[in-house]
Scaffold this motif. Structure first.
Motif, mmCIF file in Angstrom:
data_model
loop_
_atom_site.group_PDB
_atom_site.id
_atom_site.type_symbol
_atom_site.label_atom_id
_atom_site.label_comp_id
_atom_site.label_asym_id
_atom_site.label_seq_id
_atom_site.Cartn_x
_atom_site.Cartn_y
_atom_site.Cartn_z
ATOM 1 N N LYS A 181 6.978 -35.324 2.226
ATOM 2 C CA LYS A 181 7.775 -33.923 2.245
ATOM 3 C C LYS A 181 8.929 -33.950 1.546
ATOM 4 O O LYS A 181 9.846 -34.511 2.225
ATOM 5 C CB LYS A 181 7.745 -33.455 3.683
ATOM 6 C CG LYS A 181 8.424 -32.087 3.845
ATOM 7 C CD LYS A 181 8.217 -31.260 5.108
ATOM 8 C CE LYS A 181 8.881 -30.071 5.488
ATOM 9 N NZ LYS A 181 8.357 -29.361 6.820
ATOM 10 N N LYS A 183 12.091 -32.241 0.430
ATOM 11 C CA LYS A 183 13.143 -30.914 0.611
ATOM 12 C C LYS A 183 13.693 -30.473 -0.724
ATOM 13 O O LYS A 183 14.490 -31.179 -1.350
ATOM 14 C CB LYS A 183 14.531 -31.119 1.663
ATOM 15 C CG LYS A 183 13.729 -31.306 2.799
ATOM 16 C CD LYS A 183 13.569 -30.321 3.644
ATOM 17 C CE LYS A 183 13.440 -30.253 5.107
ATOM 18 N NZ LYS A 183 12.850 -29.161 5.894
ATOM 19 N N ASP A 207 9.373 -28.388 0.743
ATOM 20 C CA ASP A 207 9.854 -27.344 1.678
ATOM 21 C C ASP A 207 11.081 -26.780 0.916
ATOM 22 O O ASP A 207 12.145 -27.557 0.777
ATOM 23 C CB ASP A 207 10.137 -28.023 2.907
ATOM 24 C CG ASP A 207 10.775 -26.901 3.986
ATOM 25 O OD1 ASP A 207 10.784 -25.635 3.852
ATOM 26 O OD2 ASP A 207 10.880 -27.098 5.281
ATOM 27 N N ASN A 209 12.850 -24.219 2.108
ATOM 28 C CA ASN A 209 13.945 -23.691 3.263
ATOM 29 C C ASN A 209 14.437 -22.475 2.709
ATOM 30 O O ASN A 209 15.690 -22.389 2.916
ATOM 31 C CB ASN A 209 14.911 -24.494 3.741
ATOM 32 C CG ASN A 209 14.192 -25.812 4.429
ATOM 33 O OD1 ASN A 209 14.291 -26.977 3.919
ATOM 34 N ND2 ASN A 209 13.929 -25.305 5.644
ATOM 35 N N GLU A 234 6.298 -24.944 1.005
ATOM 36 C CA GLU A 234 6.711 -24.158 2.444
ATOM 37 C C GLU A 234 7.936 -23.388 1.997
ATOM 38 O O GLU A 234 8.932 -23.681 1.470
ATOM 39 C CB GLU A 234 7.034 -25.429 3.564
ATOM 40 C CG GLU A 234 7.148 -25.030 4.876
ATOM 41 C CD GLU A 234 7.435 -26.133 5.482
ATOM 42 O OE1 GLU A 234 6.713 -27.474 5.599
ATOM 43 O OE2 GLU A 234 8.109 -25.847 6.663
ATOM 44 N N ASP A 259 7.459 -20.741 7.277
ATOM 45 C CA ASP A 259 7.901 -21.482 8.509
ATOM 46 C C ASP A 259 9.164 -20.656 9.021
ATOM 47 O O ASP A 259 8.904 -20.288 10.176
ATOM 48 C CB ASP A 259 8.703 -22.931 7.927
ATOM 49 C CG ASP A 259 9.375 -23.674 9.017
ATOM 50 O OD1 ASP A 259 9.286 -23.308 10.236
ATOM 51 O OD2 ASP A 259 9.994 -24.678 8.647
ATOM 52 N N GLU A 260 10.272 -20.648 8.254
ATOM 53 C CA GLU A 260 11.372 -19.273 8.931
ATOM 54 C C GLU A 260 10.843 -18.175 9.012
ATOM 55 O O GLU A 260 11.123 -17.520 9.908
ATOM 56 C CB GLU A 260 12.567 -19.492 7.891
ATOM 57 C CG GLU A 260 13.330 -20.758 7.953
ATOM 58 C CD GLU A 260 12.767 -21.838 6.875
ATOM 59 O OE1 GLU A 260 11.856 -21.734 6.566
ATOM 60 O OE2 GLU A 260 13.783 -22.963 6.696
ATOM 61 N N ASN A 279 3.508 -22.632 9.427
ATOM 62 C CA ASN A 279 4.075 -23.831 10.009
ATOM 63 C C ASN A 279 4.444 -23.575 11.406
ATOM 64 O O ASN A 279 5.353 -22.959 11.863
ATOM 65 C CB ASN A 279 5.229 -24.444 9.343
ATOM 66 C CG ASN A 279 5.741 -25.967 9.655
ATOM 67 O OD1 ASN A 279 5.061 -26.297 10.570
ATOM 68 N ND2 ASN A 279 6.465 -26.238 8.823
ATOM 69 N N LYS A 281 5.997 -24.792 15.236
ATOM 70 C CA LYS A 281 6.753 -25.837 16.031
ATOM 71 C C LYS A 281 7.041 -25.440 17.237
ATOM 72 O O LYS A 281 7.328 -24.568 17.728
ATOM 73 C CB LYS A 281 8.139 -25.889 15.233
ATOM 74 C CG LYS A 281 7.968 -26.370 13.861
ATOM 75 C CD LYS A 281 9.322 -26.308 13.032
ATOM 76 C CE LYS A 281 9.398 -26.612 11.527
ATOM 77 N NZ LYS A 281 10.360 -26.325 10.779
HETATM 78 MG MG MG Z 1 10.510 -26.036 6.949
#
Ligand code: MG
Length: 368
Positions: A181, A183, A207, A209, A234, A259-260, A279, A281
């Motif tokens: 993965k 970033k 990802d 972000n 992502e 995700d966020e 995603n 968590k």
């Molecule tokens: Mg993430």
């Protein structure tokens, strides 16, 4: 007819029933403890929005009848929780009023309504309660949920944003993994990918972000990334840019994962038609009970699911791994990014998650 007559039929007097049904009469309430701890990261960890070398966590325990369940709250600073906020929240958690740990819905509903937010702190109670009840039932949670431990996915290993020589060193460390993965989202995205491709052919996921701000540029980049062997993207853009993300997902040759944009169970329905998947968590949604509901809901809505983590000890990572046979992709490497893990739990062999044959969430304290 029913009632008293029924009891006499099965040979129980009404006087004996409370002893059988009411554990309260036999045992004191649940004992809850917590303490702050600081995780040391092996490498400085950089994503699109921040850099850090440590992560604060809160370690929790729930004890009942001589058995202890373990939990954890991981609190990377960008999520807004800290030792101070978690300590304040957990001080208000009074589990001594509960005498039966199997009343999980009631106990976790009580924890939920103490205060809004505080999802990592809530997860630390939820995980400890799952660990405790699994131990009391002498079964791991993957079995209680009816999942096949052989169906765990490969887990990805995360490569943070860094200079080429550091990236190469991290990729070499990650050689047992079948998916990496990466970033992205700063100004060196192509350099990061080209550096990795100079030493490795391992499939990648990326990802961002929320780092990309322009949808046309984002789409061009996704087409380029697909040619580089990337399998999904992502959180490409800021969560507020809903229409742009929906357009991107519609036109993207790769799945686009939220995700966020998705924190709790209630957010899942909001991203239908905006993303291809979510995603989940433990620290975002408040624990294993919510994660389980989120996976099932996403599946019913035909969405992909990945399960991720924060930098965490093997406690929270092993709790998340119990659910992993249900998901498409796992990113459960948080325990591997730290140098002072205090638990043994889930392991990785040939890149695949191996669930330990231990009750609860499957962990033991190191050295015990
Ligand atoms: Mg993430």
């Amino acid at each position: 007819m029913a009632g008293v007559a029924g009891f006499s039929y099965i040979g129980l007097s009404t006087q004996k029933l409370p002893d059988i049904l009411n554990i309260r009469a036999k045992s004191k309430g649940l004992v809850f403890r917590f303490r702050p701890f600081e995780l040391e990261l092996r490498h400085v960890f950089t994503i699109a929005t921040s850099s850090r070398k440590t992560t604060p966590v809160m370690l929790t325990e729930i004890e009942y009848d001589g058995v202890t369940g373990y939990g954890e709250a991981s609190m990377p600073p960008y999520l807004g929780e800290s030792h101070a906020t978690a300590g304040a929240f957990l001080s208000k958690v009074d589990l001594s009023q509960f005498n039966n740990p199997f009343l999980m819905e009631e106990i976790l509903d009580y924890v939920e309504q103490i205060e809004p937010g505080n999802y990592a702190a809530k997860a630390s109670v939820d995980i400890a309660l799952h660990d405790l009840t699994g131990k009391l039932m002498k079964q791991p949670w993957f079995r209680i949920w009816g999942l096949n431990p052989e169906k765990t996915p490969f887990t990805s290993f995360t490569i943070g944003i860094d200079k080429p020589d550091v990236v190469i060193k991290k990729v070499e460390e990650a050689s047992p993994y079948r998916i990496l993965k990466v970033k992205l989202g700063q100004n060196n995205d192509k350099e990061m990918i080209e550096t990795i491709r100079s030493v490795s052919k391992t499939p990648l996921c990326v990802d961002i972000n929320q780092g990309w701000k322009d949808r046309k540029m984002a789409l061009d980049m996704i087409f380029w990334l697909k040619e580089q062997g990337v399998v999904f993207v992502e959180q490409p853009m800021p969560k507020t840019m809903v229409d742009d993300i929906a357009w991107l997902t519609q036109n993207s040759p790769l799945p686009v994962i939220a995700d966020e944009s998705v924190q709790t169970f209630n957010d899942v329905k909001k991203v239908v038609g905006v993303y291809s998947g979510i995603n989940i968590k433990l620290m975002k949604c408040g624990g294993m009970r919510s994660d389980f509901k989120m996976v099932n809901t996403a599946r019913a809505l035909n969405m992909k699911v990945m399960i991720g983590c924060m930098t965490e000890t093997s406690c929270a990572v092993s709790a998340a791994a119990q659910l992993s046979p249900m998901v498409d992709w796992a990113d459960l490497d948080g325990n591997l990014l730290i140098s002072n893990d205090i638990y043994d739990g889930v392991t990785v062999e040939g890149g695949k998650l191996i669930l330990p044959e231990r009750p609860g969430i499957g962990i033991v304290k190191k050295g015990k």
